[in-house]
Motif scaffolding. Structure first.
Motif, PDB file in Angstrom:
ATOM      1  N   VAL A  17     -33.989  30.644  48.543  1.00  0.00           N
ATOM      2  CA  VAL A  17     -35.043  29.638  48.695  1.00  0.00           C
ATOM      3  C   VAL A  17     -36.353  30.279  49.128  1.00  0.00           C
ATOM      4  O   VAL A  17     -37.426  29.929  48.619  1.00  0.00           O
ATOM      5  CB  VAL A  17     -34.614  28.519  49.668  1.00  0.00           C
ATOM      6  N   LEU A  18     -36.292  31.237  50.040  1.00  0.00           N
ATOM      7  CA  LEU A  18     -37.520  31.911  50.467  1.00  0.00           C
ATOM      8  C   LEU A  18     -38.170  32.663  49.308  1.00  0.00           C
ATOM      9  O   LEU A  18     -39.397  32.677  49.184  1.00  0.00           O
ATOM     10  CB  LEU A  18     -37.243  32.855  51.635  1.00  0.00           C
ATOM     11  N   GLU A  19     -37.356  33.267  48.447  1.00  0.00           N
ATOM     12  CA  GLU A  19     -37.898  33.953  47.279  1.00  0.00           C
ATOM     13  C   GLU A  19     -38.558  32.958  46.327  1.00  0.00           C
ATOM     14  O   GLU A  19     -39.630  33.227  45.787  1.00  0.00           O
ATOM     15  CB  GLU A  19     -36.804  34.740  46.565  1.00  0.00           C
ATOM     16  N   GLU A  20     -37.928  31.796  46.128  1.00  0.00           N
ATOM     17  CA  GLU A  20     -38.519  30.761  45.273  1.00  0.00           C
ATOM     18  C   GLU A  20     -39.836  30.248  45.850  1.00  0.00           C
ATOM     19  O   GLU A  20     -40.779  29.993  45.103  1.00  0.00           O
ATOM     20  CB  GLU A  20     -37.555  29.589  45.094  1.00  0.00           C
ATOM     21  N   ARG A  21     -39.874  30.076  47.172  1.00  0.00           N
ATOM     22  CA  ARG A  21     -41.093  29.600  47.829  1.00  0.00           C
ATOM     23  C   ARG A  21     -42.197  30.655  47.784  1.00  0.00           C
ATOM     24  O   ARG A  21     -43.363  30.326  47.835  1.00  0.00           O
ATOM     25  CB  ARG A  21     -40.816  29.294  49.309  1.00  0.00           C
ATOM     26  N   GLY A  22     -41.810  31.915  47.790  1.00  0.00           N
ATOM     27  CA  GLY A  22     -42.772  32.995  47.791  1.00  0.00           C
ATOM     28  C   GLY A  22     -43.243  33.393  49.173  1.00  0.00           C
ATOM     29  O   GLY A  22     -44.034  34.317  49.312  1.00  0.00           O
ATOM     30  N   SER A  23     -42.761  32.703  50.215  1.00  0.00           N
ATOM     31  CA  SER A  23     -43.144  33.036  51.588  1.00  0.00           C
ATOM     32  C   SER A  23     -42.191  32.367  52.555  1.00  0.00           C
ATOM     33  O   SER A  23     -41.396  31.501  52.175  1.00  0.00           O
ATOM     34  CB  SER A  23     -44.577  32.573  51.885  1.00  0.00           C
ATOM     35  N   GLY A  24     -42.303  32.754  53.807  1.00  0.00           N
ATOM     36  CA  GLY A  24     -41.503  32.132  54.858  1.00  0.00           C
ATOM     37  C   GLY A  24     -40.834  33.158  55.733  1.00  0.00           C
ATOM     38  O   GLY A  24     -40.534  34.268  55.297  1.00  0.00           O
ATOM     39  N   GLU A  25     -40.634  32.772  56.981  1.00  0.00           N
ATOM     40  CA  GLU A  25     -40.007  33.640  57.969  1.00  0.00           C
ATOM     41  C   GLU A  25     -38.491  33.474  58.028  1.00  0.00           C
ATOM     42  O   GLU A  25     -37.785  34.367  58.456  1.00  0.00           O
ATOM     43  CB  GLU A  25     -40.593  33.360  59.354  1.00  0.00           C
ATOM     44  N   GLY A  26     -38.006  32.300  57.647  1.00  0.00           N
ATOM     45  CA  GLY A  26     -36.582  32.031  57.710  1.00  0.00           C
ATOM     46  C   GLY A  26     -36.311  30.544  57.760  1.00  0.00           C
ATOM     47  O   GLY A  26     -37.202  29.725  57.531  1.00  0.00           O
ATOM     48  N   LEU A  27     -35.080  30.188  58.072  1.00  0.00           N
ATOM     49  CA  LEU A  27     -34.653  28.795  58.181  1.00  0.00           C
ATOM     50  C   LEU A  27     -34.843  28.320  59.611  1.00  0.00           C
ATOM     51  O   LEU A  27     -34.309  28.923  60.539  1.00  0.00           O
ATOM     52  CB  LEU A  27     -33.183  28.665  57.778  1.00  0.00           C
ATOM     53  N   ARG A  28     -35.607  27.247  59.798  1.00  0.00           N
ATOM     54  CA  ARG A  28     -35.775  26.652  61.122  1.00  0.00           C
ATOM     55  C   ARG A  28     -34.712  25.566  61.287  1.00  0.00           C
ATOM     56  O   ARG A  28     -34.571  24.686  60.436  1.00  0.00           O
ATOM     57  CB  ARG A  28     -37.163  26.040  61.285  1.00  0.00           C
ATOM     58  N   SER A  40     -28.802  14.805  65.474  1.00  0.00           N
ATOM     59  CA  SER A  40     -28.617  15.235  64.090  1.00  0.00           C
ATOM     60  C   SER A  40     -29.380  16.544  63.899  1.00  0.00           C
ATOM     61  O   SER A  40     -30.322  16.842  64.633  1.00  0.00           O
ATOM     62  CB  SER A  40     -29.075  14.182  63.084  1.00  0.00           C
ATOM     63  N   TYR A  41     -28.948  17.323  62.917  1.00  0.00           N
ATOM     64  CA  TYR A  41     -29.598  18.587  62.610  1.00  0.00           C
ATOM     65  C   TYR A  41     -30.848  18.325  61.773  1.00  0.00           C
ATOM     66  O   TYR A  41     -30.865  17.427  60.937  1.00  0.00           O
ATOM     67  CB  TYR A  41     -28.656  19.508  61.831  1.00  0.00           C
ATOM     68  N   VAL A  42     -31.864  19.131  62.000  1.00  0.00           N
ATOM     69  CA  VAL A  42     -33.099  19.072  61.226  1.00  0.00           C
ATOM     70  C   VAL A  42     -33.345  20.469  60.671  1.00  0.00           C
ATOM     71  O   VAL A  42     -33.364  21.444  61.427  1.00  0.00           O
ATOM     72  CB  VAL A  42     -34.295  18.637  62.107  1.00  0.00           C
ATOM     73  N   LEU A  43     -33.524  20.554  59.345  1.00  0.00           N
ATOM     74  CA  LEU A  43     -33.733  21.843  58.683  1.00  0.00           C
ATOM     75  C   LEU A  43     -35.098  21.883  58.022  1.00  0.00           C
ATOM     76  O   LEU A  43     -35.546  20.894  57.446  1.00  0.00           O
ATOM     77  CB  LEU A  43     -32.685  22.066  57.595  1.00  0.00           C
ATOM     78  N   ASP A  44     -35.710  23.036  58.096  1.00  0.00           N
ATOM     79  CA  ASP A  44     -36.973  23.276  57.416  1.00  0.00           C
ATOM     80  C   ASP A  44     -37.106  24.786  57.255  1.00  0.00           C
ATOM     81  O   ASP A  44     -36.426  25.545  57.940  1.00  0.00           O
ATOM     82  CB  ASP A  44     -38.134  22.724  58.243  1.00  0.00           C
ATOM     83  N   PHE A  45     -37.965  25.204  56.373  1.00  0.00           N
ATOM     84  CA  PHE A  45     -38.229  26.623  56.260  1.00  0.00           C
ATOM     85  C   PHE A  45     -39.480  26.938  57.063  1.00  0.00           C
ATOM     86  O   PHE A  45     -40.484  26.244  56.959  1.00  0.00           O
ATOM     87  CB  PHE A  45     -38.331  27.057  54.796  1.00  0.00           C
ATOM     88  N   ALA A  46     -39.375  27.940  57.912  1.00  0.00           N
ATOM     89  CA  ALA A  46     -40.448  28.272  58.848  1.00  0.00           C
ATOM     90  C   ALA A  46     -41.438  29.230  58.204  1.00  0.00           C
ATOM     91  O   ALA A  46     -41.046  30.260  57.655  1.00  0.00           O
ATOM     92  CB  ALA A  46     -39.865  28.907  60.105  1.00  0.00           C
ATOM     93  N   HIS A  59     -27.360  39.452  58.113  1.00  0.00           N
ATOM     94  CA  HIS A  59     -27.384  39.676  56.662  1.00  0.00           C
ATOM     95  C   HIS A  59     -28.807  39.691  56.111  1.00  0.00           C
ATOM     96  O   HIS A  59     -29.047  39.254  54.984  1.00  0.00           O
ATOM     97  CB  HIS A  59     -26.540  38.630  55.933  1.00  0.00           C
ATOM     98  N   GLY A  60     -29.762  40.121  56.917  1.00  0.00           N
ATOM     99  CA  GLY A  60     -31.128  40.290  56.447  1.00  0.00           C
ATOM    100  C   GLY A  60     -31.982  39.035  56.408  1.00  0.00           C
ATOM    101  O   GLY A  60     -33.077  39.060  55.846  1.00  0.00           O
ATOM    102  N   VAL A  61     -31.501  37.916  56.955  1.00  0.00           N
ATOM    103  CA  VAL A  61     -32.309  36.697  57.021  1.00  0.00           C
ATOM    104  C   VAL A  61     -32.341  36.175  58.449  1.00  0.00           C
ATOM    105  O   VAL A  61     -31.503  36.536  59.275  1.00  0.00           O
ATOM    106  CB  VAL A  61     -31.802  35.591  56.065  1.00  0.00           C
ATOM    107  N   ARG A  62     -33.304  35.306  58.704  1.00  0.00           N
ATOM    108  CA  ARG A  62     -33.496  34.781  60.057  1.00  0.00           C
ATOM    109  C   ARG A  62     -33.262  33.278  60.127  1.00  0.00           C
ATOM    110  O   ARG A  62     -33.637  32.537  59.229  1.00  0.00           O
ATOM    111  CB  ARG A  62     -34.922  35.034  60.523  1.00  0.00           C
ATOM    112  N   VAL A  63     -32.699  32.871  61.263  1.00  0.00           N
ATOM    113  CA  VAL A  63     -32.656  31.469  61.656  1.00  0.00           C
ATOM    114  C   VAL A  63     -33.505  31.368  62.911  1.00  0.00           C
ATOM    115  O   VAL A  63     -33.341  32.153  63.847  1.00  0.00           O
ATOM    116  CB  VAL A  63     -31.216  30.979  61.920  1.00  0.00           C
ATOM    117  N   ILE A  64     -34.419  30.404  62.908  1.00  0.00           N
ATOM    118  CA  ILE A  64     -35.357  30.217  64.011  1.00  0.00           C
ATOM    119  C   ILE A  64     -35.010  28.916  64.716  1.00  0.00           C
ATOM    120  O   ILE A  64     -34.854  27.874  64.071  1.00  0.00           O
ATOM    121  CB  ILE A  64     -36.813  30.188  63.484  1.00  0.00           C
TER     122      ILE A  64
END
Length: 108
Positions: A17-28, A40-46, A59-64
């Motif tokens: 998803v980050l590659e498709e977006r072209g930017s981002g730090e990780g999954l928030r 409830s859980y809330v997800l967004d790309f940071a 595995h080379g990705v971040r969760v924030i």
């Protein structure tokens, strides 16, 4: 020290998803008061990492995660699963004591 882990399947999806977006730090990942069970859980790309965020990398990705949600999410594994035609992030959270019938909210 708090810990959030990321499965290989979740890392692959986050990276995709980050590659498709072209930017981002990780999954928030956050939690909010909601539903019949409490949270409830809330997800967004940071796109940035704030001063009050904790960053977990596998595995080379971040969760924030912001500090407010950390106590609820401590020890959680973020996974990505396929069930039939559905694909989604699943949270294997050891702090959950009860979930609502629809699976949208939980209590700790």
């Amino acid at each position: 020290m708090a810990r959030i882990s990321i499965s290989e399947a979740a890392a692959h999806q986050i990276r995709h998803v980050l590659e498709e977006r072209g930017s981002g730090e990780g999954l928030r990942v956050a939690v909010k008061p909601s539903g019949c069970s409490g949270y409830s859980y809330v997800l967004d790309f940071a796109d940035r990492i704030d001063a009050d965020d904790q960053v977990f990398e596998d595995h080379g990705v971040r969760v924030i995660v912001d500090n407010e949600a950390l106590s609820v999410l401590d020890g959680t594994e973020v996974d990505y699963v396929s069930e039939g035609l559905n694909r989604f992030f699943r949270f294997n959270n050891p702090n959950v004591r009860d979930e609502c019938g629809c699976g949208e909210s939980f209590s700790v």
